[in-house]
Design an enzyme around this catalytic site. Structure first.
Site: not given
Ligand SMILES: Nc1nc2c(c(=O)[nH]1)N[C@@H](CN(C=O)c1ccc(C(=O)N[C@@H](CCC(=O)O)C(=O)O)cc1)CN2
Length: 286
Positions: A228
């Site tokens: 983010d």
């Molecule tokens: N490298 C990046 N990847 C992603 C980003 C980014 O900014 N840099 N944005 C996300 C989208 N997002 C917020 O906008 C976001 C998505 C997911 C998570 C998160 O903590 N996910 C957990 C799993 C959640 C689940 O399975 O529902 C995780 O990955 O452990 C935070 C922010 C898209 N990718």
């Protein structure tokens, strides 16, 4: 078919840049149809976007590049020449919430977004029917902690095989690895469901509810390894009241998210977004 090109560039700012570039295009027998430039006093960098059309058939993309290259080198320019008549190939990634995906597919069908969508990728099946209703191939890539690396390799292979120009994370809720972010730098746009830098992470509406904010928003940004934190392209907000529950905020936020992402994708597809460090320069047409 009339041809049209867009030249984008940035370089250390100095006198004579506009004259130099417009002179090169005139030399090539091209007419400028729109031009925007900006000099950043703090970074000392100059940014420019020129839309132009060749007036002579013998002017090709290849000889345009050959003519521009020595002038760009002289000024240390980072530059790109884009065929404005060639639709970008856009891969859309989604998890369970399909409101941004639906908006992008609808705007493409209406011709508001000049792009081809070779496929939609999801780690869930929720968006399958919607995608099928637009006759777009659906690729199911379930992600677990153990399969994440292998699935990202499959994703990178699909991006290469399909010659993808832009990846859009349309509420894709998996964090892309540092390596994938490096390989796709400047080619991935995400919609974050908050007015960044407030409420980063996976549950911004609940964070907003707990804070009792009176305004919520959405932010479209380029994806970097720092969650983010990538360069912001577009943001919008909506007023909310104490009476709204977290689920109400999610509902209000849907329209803000889909409009914000669609505008950011349109600006990118029209080559109106230039990177300026961790910030962006946006050349709108009005
Ligand atoms: N490298 C990046 N990847 C992603 C980003 C980014 O900014 N840099 N944005 C996300 C989208 N997002 C917020 O906008 C976001 C998505 C997911 C998570 C998160 O903590 N996910 C957990 C799993 C959640 C689940 O399975 O529902 C995780 O990955 O452990 C935070 C922010 C898209 N990718």
């Amino acid at each position: 078919m009339t041809r049209a090109y867009i030249l984008t560039l940035s370089c250390p700012d100095q006198p004579g840049l506009v004259a130099e570039i417009s002179g090169v295009l005139a030399e090539c027998g091209c007419t400028i149809t729109s031009s925007h430039q900006y000099g950043d006093e703090i970074s000392g960098r100059f940014f420019m976007r020129i839309a132009f059309a060749p007036l002579k058939d013998e002017v090709t993309e290849e000889n345009l590049r050959a003519t521009i290259a020595p002038h760009a080198e002289k000024f240390g320019m980072d530059w790109a020449l884009h065929d404005a008549k060639k639709p970008a190939r856009v891969l859309i990634l989604v998890s369970r919430f399909d409101h941004c995906l639906m908006d992008l597919l609808y705007r493409r069908k209406r011709g508001d977004l000049f792009m081809d969508v070779p496929a939609v990728v999801s780690n869930h099946m929720d968006a399958y029917q919607l995608t099928a209703s637009y006759n777009v191939p659906f690729v199911h890539m379930p992600v677990t902690k153990d399969t994440k690396a292998a699935q990202e390799e499959k994703l990178l292979a699909l991006i290469e095989d399909e010659k993808i120009d832009l990846v859009v994370l349309a509420r894709y809720m998996q964090v892309l690895s540092d390596d994938t972010c490096r390989k796709l730098a400047g080619k991935v746009i995400n919609i974050h469901h908050s007015f960044l830098p407030s409420f980063k992470g996976a549950k911004p509406y609940h964070q907003a509810y707990e804070k009792g904010v009176k305004i919520i928003g959405a932010t479209a940004h380029y994806v970097t390894a720092d969650l983010d934190e990538g360069p912001i392209i577009e943001q919008n907000v909506a007023r909310v009241s104490h009476a709204l529950t977290p689920d109400d905020l999610v509902s209000v936020g849907r329209d803000v998210e889909r409009v914000t992402l669609a505008e950011a994708v349109k600006l990118h597809l029209q080559h109106r977004v230039l990177l300026n460090g961790n910030r962006t320069v946006i050349f709108r047409d009005q």
